[in-house]
Scaffold this motif. Structure first.
Motif, PDB file in Angstrom:
ATOM      1  N   THR A   1      34.604  27.149  44.876  1.00 24.38           N
ATOM      2  CA  THR A   1      35.892  27.842  44.730  1.00 24.38           C
ATOM      3  C   THR A   1      35.705  29.306  45.098  1.00 24.38           C
ATOM      4  N   HIS A   2      36.835  30.044  45.122  1.00 21.33           N
ATOM      5  CA  HIS A   2      36.788  31.481  45.386  1.00 21.33           C
ATOM      6  C   HIS A   2      36.983  32.292  44.108  1.00 21.33           C
ATOM      7  N   VAL A   3      36.998  31.633  42.953  1.00 23.67           N
ATOM      8  CA  VAL A   3      37.157  32.354  41.692  1.00 23.67           C
ATOM      9  C   VAL A   3      35.856  33.082  41.378  1.00 23.67           C
ATOM     10  N   GLU A   4      35.955  34.379  41.173  1.00 24.87           N
ATOM     11  CA  GLU A   4      34.763  35.206  40.976  1.00 24.87           C
ATOM     12  C   GLU A   4      34.680  35.733  39.549  1.00 24.87           C
ATOM     13  N   TYR A   5      33.433  35.932  39.097  1.00 25.66           N
ATOM     14  CA  TYR A   5      33.172  36.503  37.774  1.00 25.66           C
ATOM     15  C   TYR A   5      31.940  37.396  37.869  1.00 25.66           C
ATOM     16  N   PRO A   6      31.792  38.368  36.971  1.00 27.28           N
ATOM     17  CA  PRO A   6      30.621  39.249  37.008  1.00 27.28           C
ATOM     18  C   PRO A   6      29.339  38.459  36.772  1.00 27.28           C
ATOM     19  N   GLU A   7      28.394  38.581  37.636  1.00 25.44           N
ATOM     20  CA  GLU A   7      27.149  37.824  37.518  1.00 25.44           C
ATOM     21  C   GLU A   7      26.443  38.153  36.202  1.00 25.44           C
ATOM     22  N   GLY A   8      26.030  37.110  35.491  1.00 28.54           N
ATOM     23  CA  GLY A   8      25.362  37.293  34.207  1.00 28.54           C
ATOM     24  C   GLY A   8      26.304  37.374  33.020  1.00 28.54           C
ATOM     25  N   ASP A   9      27.606  37.363  33.270  1.00 28.16           N
ATOM     26  CA  ASP A   9      28.599  37.445  32.190  1.00 28.16           C
ATOM     27  C   ASP A   9      29.016  36.020  31.819  1.00 28.16           C
ATOM     28  N   PHE A  10      28.488  35.508  30.703  1.00 31.00           N
ATOM     29  CA  PHE A  10      28.759  34.124  30.327  1.00 31.00           C
ATOM     30  C   PHE A  10      30.230  33.919  29.970  1.00 31.00           C
ATOM     31  N   THR A  11      30.842  34.895  29.303  1.00 29.51           N
ATOM     32  CA  THR A  11      32.263  34.786  28.978  1.00 29.51           C
ATOM     33  C   THR A  11      33.093  34.723  30.249  1.00 29.51           C
ATOM     34  N   GLY A  12      32.761  35.594  31.207  1.00 29.04           N
ATOM     35  CA  GLY A  12      33.454  35.573  32.488  1.00 29.04           C
ATOM     36  C   GLY A  12      33.264  34.255  33.215  1.00 29.04           C
ATOM     37  N   TYR A  13      32.065  33.685  33.089  1.00 28.99           N
ATOM     38  CA  TYR A  13      31.763  32.389  33.700  1.00 28.99           C
ATOM     39  C   TYR A  13      32.656  31.294  33.124  1.00 28.99           C
TER      40      TYR A  13
ATOM     41  N   LEU B   1      44.549  31.198  27.211  1.00 27.36           N
ATOM     42  CA  LEU B   1      43.214  31.477  27.744  1.00 27.36           C
ATOM     43  C   LEU B   1      43.226  31.622  29.255  1.00 27.36           C
ATOM     44  N   VAL B   2      43.989  30.777  29.936  1.00 22.00           N
ATOM     45  CA  VAL B   2      44.086  30.904  31.393  1.00 22.00           C
ATOM     46  C   VAL B   2      44.725  32.240  31.754  1.00 22.00           C
ATOM     47  N   SER B   3      45.769  32.627  31.036  1.00 19.35           N
ATOM     48  CA  SER B   3      46.417  33.913  31.282  1.00 19.35           C
ATOM     49  C   SER B   3      45.444  35.063  31.027  1.00 19.35           C
ATOM     50  N   TYR B   4      44.731  34.976  29.912  1.00 14.29           N
ATOM     51  CA  TYR B   4      43.764  36.022  29.577  1.00 14.29           C
ATOM     52  C   TYR B   4      42.646  36.103  30.613  1.00 14.29           C
ATOM     53  N   SER B   5      42.241  34.946  31.143  1.00 16.84           N
ATOM     54  CA  SER B   5      41.154  34.938  32.132  1.00 16.84           C
ATOM     55  C   SER B   5      41.528  35.739  33.370  1.00 16.84           C
ATOM     56  N   ARG B   6      42.810  35.732  33.733  1.00 16.12           N
ATOM     57  CA  ARG B   6      43.240  36.446  34.935  1.00 16.12           C
ATOM     58  C   ARG B   6      43.172  37.954  34.736  1.00 16.12           C
ATOM     59  N   VAL B   7      43.342  38.399  33.507  1.00 18.33           N
ATOM     60  CA  VAL B   7      43.196  39.829  33.208  1.00 18.33           C
ATOM     61  C   VAL B   7      41.715  40.190  33.085  1.00 18.33           C
ATOM     62  N   TYR B   8      40.977  39.374  32.355  1.00 20.88           N
ATOM     63  CA  TYR B   8      39.556  39.619  32.132  1.00 20.88           C
ATOM     64  C   TYR B   8      38.792  39.687  33.453  1.00 20.88           C
ATOM     65  N   LEU B   9      39.140  38.798  34.378  1.00 26.15           N
ATOM     66  CA  LEU B   9      38.457  38.744  35.672  1.00 26.15           C
ATOM     67  C   LEU B   9      39.084  39.679  36.707  1.00 26.15           C
TER      68      LEU B   9
ATOM     69  N   MET C   1      29.041  42.593  30.460  1.00 22.89           N
ATOM     70  CA  MET C   1      30.359  42.027  30.158  1.00 22.89           C
ATOM     71  C   MET C   1      31.434  42.804  30.908  1.00 22.89           C
ATOM     72  N   ALA C   2      32.369  42.088  31.508  1.00 20.94           N
ATOM     73  CA  ALA C   2      33.412  42.736  32.296  1.00 20.94           C
ATOM     74  C   ALA C   2      34.340  43.541  31.403  1.00 20.94           C
ATOM     75  N   ALA C   3      34.666  44.713  31.811  1.00 20.15           N
ATOM     76  CA  ALA C   3      35.589  45.559  31.072  1.00 20.15           C
ATOM     77  C   ALA C   3      36.944  45.500  31.744  1.00 20.15           C
ATOM     78  N   VAL C   4      37.935  45.015  31.015  1.00 21.89           N
ATOM     79  CA  VAL C   4      39.262  44.841  31.565  1.00 21.89           C
ATOM     80  C   VAL C   4      39.837  46.183  31.996  1.00 21.89           C
TER      81      VAL C   4
ATOM     82  N   VAL D   1      27.382  45.335  38.170  1.00 24.71           N
ATOM     83  CA  VAL D   1      26.803  44.043  38.530  1.00 24.71           C
ATOM     84  C   VAL D   1      27.622  43.423  39.650  1.00 24.71           C
ATOM     85  N   PRO D   2      26.999  42.610  40.491  1.00 21.15           N
ATOM     86  CA  PRO D   2      27.753  41.940  41.561  1.00 21.15           C
ATOM     87  C   PRO D   2      28.626  40.833  41.008  1.00 21.15           C
ATOM     88  N   TRP D   3      29.626  40.461  41.789  1.00 26.07           N
ATOM     89  CA  TRP D   3      30.515  39.374  41.409  1.00 26.07           C
ATOM     90  C   TRP D   3      30.060  38.101  42.100  1.00 26.07           C
TER      91      TRP D   3
END
Length: 208
Positions: free
Chosen positions: A19-31, A149-157, A1-4, A11-13
């Motif tokens: 798209t170019h939006v990236e998330y930590p591989e294997g992180d379902f919340t990040g996905y 949630l969109v705002s939070y996603s930008r911090v989380y990711l 899980m990504a740590a803000v 883990v790789p991104w």
């Protein structure tokens, strides 16, 4: 899980498809949040589709406000020039400036403008039915939740800091109020004239 707030993860991104939006591989919340952060793109496509098929002047004005809001965001970013928190992770991002967050500013503009439209533009009567009021409340709550949630996603990711999304939300909300008042007081009285002129133009074209 990504740590803000951390710029290095074990883990790789991975990019969301197409798209170019990236998330930590294997992180379902990040996905899920990566897809949530695509909200502005989906909304733009939705607006363009509505305009093409309906050509409703208020929808065009709403889109114009969103585009103006994006222009203001670009201007502020290039004036402040505050870097993103983890630019080394997201090398594919078009700009290295992050203050204020354009995603946050976009979504809060959309949500606050829609909120004002629901409660001020769509006039209620004293005999308004319970279900009519209920769907407005539910829709407003959904809009505000999506904006958060969109705002939070930008911090989380790790695309933005909390302050960047906070100021983005503030600027977007202020822009929404200003554009709503401008639309109501200046543009709306002109809409009937514009619509009549457009009908006359089409009639003239057919007669030719």
């Amino acid at each position: 899980m990504a740590a803000v707030g951390e710029c290095s993860l074990p883990v790789p991104w991975k990019s969301v498809s197409l798209t170019h939006v990236e998330y930590p591989e294997g992180d379902f919340t990040g996905y899920l949040l990566a897809y949530m952060s695509l909200g502005p793109i989906f909304l733009i496509f939705g607006f363009v589709t509505l305009i093409v098929f309906k050509r409703e002047l208020h929808t065009i004005s709403f889109l114009g406000g969103l585009l103006l809001n994006e222009g203001v965001n670009w201007l502020i970013k290039n004036i402040i020039q505050e870097p993103r928190p983890c630019a080394e992770i997201h090398s594919s991002v078009n700009t290295h400036y992050g203050m204020p967050s354009s995603h946050s500013q976009f979504m809060w503009f959309f949500s606050i403008y829609s909120f004002l439209f629901l409660y001020l533009r769509m006039h209620q009567t004293n005999n308004a039915r319970f279900l009519d009021l209920l769907w407005r409340h539910v829709l407003s709550l959904c809009l505000l939740t999506v904006a958060f949630l969109v705002s939070y996603s930008r911090v989380y990711l790790m695309y933005h800091t909390w302050s960047q999304v906070l100021y983005g939300g503030v600027v977007g909300s202020i822009m929404a109020v200003v554009w709503f008042v401008f639309t109501q007081e200046i543009l709306t009285p002109l809409f009937p004239r514009i619509a009549a002129w457009n009908r006359q133009r089409k009639l003239g074209t057919k007669l030719q």
